[in-house]
Design an enzyme around this catalytic site. Structure first.
Site, PDB file in Angstrom:
ATOM      1  N   GLU A  83      -7.576   4.813  15.544  1.00 41.48           N
ATOM      2  CA  GLU A  83      -7.109   3.239  15.146  1.00 41.48           C
ATOM      3  C   GLU A  83      -6.432   2.533  16.432  1.00 41.48           C
ATOM      4  O   GLU A  83      -5.584   3.609  16.891  1.00 41.48           O
ATOM      5  CB  GLU A  83      -6.368   2.934  14.155  1.00 41.48           C
ATOM      6  CG  GLU A  83      -6.824   2.875  12.678  1.00 41.48           C
ATOM      7  CD  GLU A  83      -5.871   2.521  11.705  1.00 41.48           C
ATOM      8  OE1 GLU A  83      -4.941   1.697  11.847  1.00 41.48           O
ATOM      9  OE2 GLU A  83      -5.811   3.202  10.524  1.00 41.48           O
ATOM     10  N   ARG A 126       0.798  -1.120  -0.062  1.00 42.24           N
ATOM     11  CA  ARG A 126       0.002   0.012   0.045  1.00 42.24           C
ATOM     12  C   ARG A 126       0.936   1.128   0.089  1.00 42.24           C
ATOM     13  O   ARG A 126       1.959   1.242   0.409  1.00 42.24           O
ATOM     14  CB  ARG A 126      -0.836  -0.163   1.164  1.00 42.24           C
ATOM     15  CG  ARG A 126      -0.099   0.016   2.515  1.00 42.24           C
ATOM     16  CD  ARG A 126      -1.049   0.159   3.797  1.00 42.24           C
ATOM     17  NE  ARG A 126      -0.472   0.712   5.109  1.00 42.24           N
ATOM     18  CZ  ARG A 126      -0.955   0.956   5.942  1.00 42.24           C
ATOM     19  NH1 ARG A 126      -1.991   0.719   6.396  1.00 42.24           N
ATOM     20  NH2 ARG A 126      -0.135   1.413   6.980  1.00 42.24           N
ATOM     21  N   GLU A 181      -3.218   7.248   7.371  1.00 43.40           N
ATOM     22  CA  GLU A 181      -1.926   7.068   7.830  1.00 43.40           C
ATOM     23  C   GLU A 181      -1.029   7.939   6.905  1.00 43.40           C
ATOM     24  O   GLU A 181       0.169   7.393   6.718  1.00 43.40           O
ATOM     25  CB  GLU A 181      -1.513   5.888   8.349  1.00 43.40           C
ATOM     26  CG  GLU A 181      -2.093   5.216   9.488  1.00 43.40           C
ATOM     27  CD  GLU A 181      -1.932   4.119   9.942  1.00 43.40           C
ATOM     28  OE1 GLU A 181      -1.137   3.176   9.221  1.00 43.40           O
ATOM     29  OE2 GLU A 181      -2.303   3.653  11.051  1.00 43.40           O
TER      30      GLU A 181
END
Lengths: 680, 680, 680
Positions: free
Chosen positions: B318, B122, B161
């Site tokens: 998170e 990612r 993030e």
């Protein structure tokens, strides 16, 4: 040429007696103009008489391909000259400027795995780049012509620490130059194929163009290819050094040329003994790496530098007043270290004590590297110690120009064996060539026995005892020469993994060590390297690590000096000696460490009648060296300990040091004393 | 905007009082359609009222450049809304789809050594790629326009993030953007050359185009280039965040925008204090890394997040119900950890408790990362604990929207100092900026003294005592501000390697710490870093590691609080304090660790009259925080130990926790209690 | 075909009874012509009857694209044949010659981070390169046609150690071939997207051309992509093996074809059980890696090789007489090791004992690798041991062709589980699949219980007890098969992290181990991996490391064999067994190590009635294997210790070994004895 240079260095009173050089790299371009006058004033206060200028000035001197800016440097040279300070002028080629690498990225080095080494630090140039060479030599010529007649100029400083970061380049330029070098060495492909053993792993070359540097491979690259690439890489930089030197000699035939070597620690890419002949005098940079043998290592490096200079004086071109900036933890020096470290180099032949650098940088990669003038300024302990050392060096002016008086023991240090013995695919990856040599040196220091570190090209007959640790590569002529040495009465001591291969890294067959088997009177069928952490005991005391050998004695005259008491070879010989006429050939088959070797050495030195020259109480505590010249014989006495050591029974004029009440000398912790005796 | 958001979150009974948000990342595209209804049912069972959707959905939403598939997402949004669950909708740009990187490999990041970072994981995009930005912003606009009026939408979740893996990119795009950034910062090349100290190592730039990111170099890259590249890289991603936000604000001006920070452990690439102003409320992700200080680190991170949010409420976007998947060993949480970890964030200002992720994946890189619904399903201890936490959060609804009540002690945490102090070529490579700050924090916790972690831009006058560990970078205005703080009666405590450089990483000359020398009344000529494993004793007890300083006291009013008893500086000061009017400036020159600091702190806090607010028996065992808002003053009491701790003498309504027989509170192992006191 | 081959090997007296093959890689091209005759003479002296020739001869045989040089090889073949020595002729494709890689650099492998793997070592070719294949197969055909009718030819040796260095190639060739392989496996992109779980992290592919090998990524690459790339890479080399074999079969249909596997240590890239069907007989290379379980590992590898060969005889194609050259420290073998190591392979079914290599190289990367004729020459302990082993192998001629007699215990070794269980993003990075299997094997050896190492494709019903450690990947059919096995009375033992995923690496949901949950009667909600250094005690004794599970017993018939006494799961089950009719299914949830397993095993073997076949005093000290064929049943007895072990009560003719006074056997340290009993 060095003595002319030393005579040019004015003392504080302006006379022209030769004296020891004292100074630093001086980088005034890092500071505003107003600081320069204070610099010269403080230099005089500290006794500085020589500075290296311009080392990293290329981008400042030549801000674009056809633009030059020498005004500031003219002014610096004039200021220094007015201050009575000589200049070792750099050719300024060490770090190419951004405009050059932007215009010619093809000068950037390439790693073994194909990564480009980018600008942003220093020394980002391929030693074999024709483009780099064109630009660099143009700069050298321009510098030389501009300052040829400047009165401050006393020497040329070629580039800087050649090979510190760029010794191994795997670019296509390197490939081309490597092929040319190989053609010179082997003439025919058949000869190369034989030397490299290309029958193994289907590596036979049918055209020179097929040959590559040892880039990233799937498994172990060909060992002789690796070894030749090391030789080539050293030669390629030597050739570059020659190219700069040739320009300088053409323009200023009377100005001596040097370049600063890095004889220290693990720096092994450059075969300095082979380079030494190319320059007018040897210079060296040395930095202490903290550890249990750190000052023995300093002494060893200085001693080896002296060996590389063939006993003639040399220049300590860089060391540090205190901490450096490039180690994981950069510890400060203790009080006294600055002077002791410096004088230990002088004891081994340094006629110059220079630091990196004069004034500690406020910015840049080395701003936490100590200097003669620290961040704290001249009102500091470091600067006071610097000035104190300046006074000591003035007191030692008579030493200037003297050479080393050979010791009776020589330790052979051989770049080819260093390179070859530490290659991969070997019995053990843990072998450390330099550590083994250093351990022998430490052992001799602990016995107070003076020894010279020498190269294989030295005149071996100067030495009664020749210690050749891990002399791995022994071509036939060297085997013959060592045999002649022993047969002429010399005492040779060698160790494990010596004499195993020839110059092509081919094993001498029939049992190890093939090149010395008959001379030693032993035969080894198989090596017995030890796993990390394993050790074996010897029956005479001492513990071996790293290596053992399964030795068969083949000559009845061989005496077993020690055997293995434990381990796979328990009961077999560990240390042997074969007497050959008045000489002998001894073999030590395991790593004993400095302490173990100190226990063994008396039995190895005994037959040659070698003993310590030091008074009883000083052995081990004091290191002694001897220099001699027209002005006398100079005894250097260096306290290796942190205790006070009294020294009695030594005659001579005290050039440096403190006499005690009875006229003996007292060496404080880490102190150095120097006595002058009449020249013989 | 956060209070509006909190009011939109329906409780189980559908009312609209503000309440704490509870939920997770929800990735329904990983599951067949039939699971979705069960998801919503279980969410309601667990008290979930907010989920983040679409974070990794780009490839699903836009399967090809001109193909869109929103049907499934429409359905998910509708289902959630029907279930009374708000949606924090992601812009879905976190991970570019295969079709994009195949068509445009020029968006892939490049490492410092020139390696392409390929797709397959990612975040494989260059922050500065114009091509990526075009495609990503097109997606953002399409998303925003489609869901602008969807009733489930309560907030926007920009990307995910940001910078987790791609903060440092060395591509040509990065080089171009870096040059633009530098032109903005320095205007002229002369200014840049000065700031970077390019006089060293011949790095002077004569054209902006010559400048590169700090790619692989032969030696240490220029330190200011490195520091500026860190600043630039943080700014480049911030600029990207702004670009997404601007699109969202244009289309949905009333929907608050956030992005999830990663204030935790060693994540230091993004200067979050500098980013915080760009978003409508701060969100954070936090994961526990097992170790002796792991929950102190959680508290520290939450506290710092609160500081970054300037004391206003923030979202825990998170964390994990139990084990993660990316550590070398991913340990499960113990019973109680799930709730305690969550509530400790709430104690420090979190108004949302969210997890990655709702349902544990059956496939993919994070399938062993725990979730609210584990592999074992809803019939599991994890899900039962999840539902229990949901009930606790409902009980804490009154807390929603309250801010932190400042403590009397502030710990300064500074990204610039973090970046600069850990660069290479320093006195030691072992310095750990965050660990030093954490040790001070642990020491305060062990004394029961409440402290706020703040940034240099906070209002320092809020604090009676300001602890600034390793505040390495002190530009002139900050030095002035700290001096003003002390002169106004503040008590400043700082440590080794603080105040050494300015914003260009240039050393303040004349003796360290140059920026604070006069304020502290001391002068350091030389740093004394310690080798790994070495330590020194202090005469008042305590052991120093890592660092020492050779301190000279220059002001007669300085009090030596502790001296070195051993080591190179034995007999010299180790800890000093200079009284300045009602304030003081103290200096700790070595690393004492949490225990050593706990021993020292009472003497540092004493002059300010700072003591623990906790009852005697609870100090060290319990962490206390205070939030306050219109609804009251909320005392959070967190058991730091695995033992039961009785708490007496604390007044207030028990929102959470168990009263004992005498009306005091009993905190079970790892329990959290919350008391409401009247708002003052 | 192997028995025909064995019959072709002449003994010293020239008869044609089948006999064990004995020999080495023979590389005469490394030596001058005059050495060849001595080679053949010494081979005969040592009892050598088979050599592998030409393995690295490509560059010699084909010095340029259209140039061939077979004369030397013709001569070697003739000489060997004249000496009665058979030739296992290599296809010579293992290492492409410099002319080929110079002309076609596109055959060079590329690493995951994009680095080219250059020539200079060996095996620098992409398994999927069409260009390489064209040139290699041309060579194979030329070799086959030239030597098809040569009387020395007894077998073909395809390439060499396929995949040793080039199993993973990330080049564009690999990418193309990977896509083709995936199209074959999945047919549709939807199937691939499902299998790979591309819904996670936005990885959905919309075109086959978007798919890449798992090159360097920003974070954890997709796990199923990784697993499929491992499968593909093994298949790609298998496909290459088939291509060579097809040429050979076409030209010489009667000559058996083999290739040397590397079943040893961590070599896991090649799925050998899957390869075995492609060749006429299995060959293996094995090298000892010194350590506490080194000879158990040798036995395990030989046993597994036998399993891969499905119990039929196989060839030990390479091992070493003493030290190798590629380990960090290459220790010499002790006296007796050479024979014991060799015969232990024979005990497990090897019908050939071959070494790398015949004569130790004087040059090249492997010159310090031991050989049958060492550097020291034939007058050496190594060569005398080699000749002694030759005599032992002649005495064991009756064994030739016999197969392994199945043990009652089978250990399942599964490449898919090996690959999958050690991937990243897992509960622990410390899991070592092979070590866990080896520990079970060592435990059985220490109890004197004979076991077969088998693959999942073996006939499981042969075994009363089946131990399946970390059988991580269990597709539905295998789950069904294991259930059937237990229900048919088999005793299955499995461990932590078994049965967790299916063939796509998708977790079986509902509680672990999903594939075996019902069979085992337990359910695990959460894994409890232990930090490095942590351990837990079991209440029955034994200490667990690495892993624990939080186990719930779901079936009332489950018996808890041991529980956790300490740790997070104290009081919960650690080892369980569910009785199923006459069979049972047991689960061990932690790593107990060889000693711990030895303590547990009796309780696991008991229900099956499995006990040691060895006399009491020999259990643990002696390893026993059984081979049987038309010529008898052969008991191999290998002393695992360095002590003398008396063996009584064993009937049979002593083919090898020493009888004691009472007619029992005496096994000296590391000795091997072989008894022949009548065939049953």
């Amino acid at each position: 040429m060095i003595s002319t240079l030393l005579s040019q260095l004015n003392g504080p009173d302006g006379d022209s007696t030769p004296r020891l050089a004292y100074g630093a790299d001086y980088n005034p371009e890092q500071w505003p103009r107003e600081v320069w006058e204070e610099d010269v004033r403080l230099m005089r206060e500290a006794g500085v008489n020589l500075v290296s200028v311009g080392i990293f000035s290329w981008a400042r001197i030549q801000p674009a391909q056809d633009e030059w800016d020498f005004g500031w440097l003219d002014e610096v040279m004039d200021l220094l000259h007015a201050g009575g300070i000589g200049v070792d002028l750099a050719t300024a080629t060490a770090s190419p400027p951004p405009w050059l690498t932007t215009a010619h990225p093809e000068i950037l080095p390439v790693t073994a795995s194909g990564e480009t080494v980018w600008p942003g630090a220093r020394q980002h140039w391929r030693p074999t780049s024709p483009v780099f060479r064109t630009h660099a030599l143009r700069l050298v010529r321009t510098m030389a012509e501009r300052y040829a007649d400047h009165p401050a100029l006393v020497a040329w400083h070629v580039s800087n620490e050649l090979g510190c970061h760029n010794i191994y380049d795997f670019s296509d330029d390197a490939a081309r130059a490597f092929r040319d070098w190989l053609r010179d060495r082997y003439t025919t492909l058949d000869a190369l194929n034989h030397a490299w053993g290309t029958a193994f792993w289907s590596q036979r070359y049918s055209d020179w163009e097929q040959i590559l540097p040892p880039r990233l491979t799937a498994s172990h690259p060909n060992p002789t290819q690796q070894l030749d690439f090391k030789r080539f890489s050293s030669d390629a930089l030597k050739e570059y050094l020659r190219a700069e030197r040739d320009v300088l000699r053409e323009v200023t035939p009377d100005v001596p040329v040097t370049t600063n070597f890095m004889v220290m620690g693990g720096t092994k890419g450059m075969n300095y003994p082979d380079w030494a002949g190319e320059i007018d005098f040897v210079s060296n940079d040395h930095y202490v790496h903290p550890g249990p043998q750190d000052r023995d290592e300093l002494s060893f490096s200085a001693n080896l530098t002296s060996g590389i200079a063939d006993g003639r004086p040399w220049f300590l071109m860089e060391h540090s007043t205190s901490a450096v900036n490039w180690q994981p933890v950069n510890v400060a020096k203790r009080p006294g270290d600055l002077a002791r470290d410096s004088l230990l180099h002088v004891a081994h032949g340094a006629d110059a004590v220079c630091f990196f650098q004069w004034r500690q940088s406020a910015a840049g990669a080395e701003k936490y590297h100590s200097a003669m003038v620290p961040h704290a300024g001249a009102d500091s302990e470091v600067f006071r110690a610097v000035a104190g050392l300046g006074r000591s060096l003035q007191a030692l002016a008579p030493v200037a120009g003297s050479e080393r008086e050979p010791a009776r023991v020589g330790i052979v240090y051989d770049w080819e064996s260093w390179w070859a013995s530490e290659q991969d695919s070997h019995p053990t990856a843990l072998l450390d060539y330099r550590q083994e040599a250093l351990d022998w040196y430490s052992a001799l220091l602990s016995l107070g026995v003076r020894a010279d570190v020498v190269t294989t090209t030295a005149d071996l007959d100067r030495y009664d005892v020749l210690i050749a640790p891990v002399l791995h590569v022994i071509p036939a002529p060297l085997a013959k020469e060592l045999t002649r040495y022993v047969e002429s009465g010399g005492h040779l001591v060698t160790t494990y993994f010596s004499g195993v291969v020839d110059e092509n890294d081919h094993v001498w067959l029939g049992g190890h060590p093939g090149a010395l088997r008959d001379l030693l009177g032993i035969r080894i069928e198989e090596f017995g390297p030890l796993l990390d952490g394993d050790s074996v005991d010897l029956d005479g005391g001492g513990t071996g690590t790293l290596w053992t050998d399964r030795i068969t004695v083949t000559d009845p005259t061989v005496e077993v000096l020690a055997g293995y008491r434990t381990g796979a070879y328990a009961g077999l010989p560990a240390v042997t000696r074969r007497a050959v006429g008045g000489g002998s050939a001894a073999y030590v088959s395991t790593r004993l460490g400095a302490d173990g070797l100190a226990g063994l050495l008396p039995r190895l030195l005994g037959p040659a009648g070698v003993h310590s020259e030091l008074p009883d109480g000083a052995r081990g505590s004091v290191e002694q060296t001897v220099r001699r010249g027209p002005g006398g014989r100079f005894l250097f006495l260096v306290n290796r300990t942190d205790e006070t050591v009294p020294l009695t029974g030594l005659a001579g004029e005290v050039l440096l040091g403190t006499a005690d009440a009875e006229g003996g000398l007292v060496l404080g912790p880490r102190d150095v004393a120097v006595l002058r005796q009449p020249a013989t």
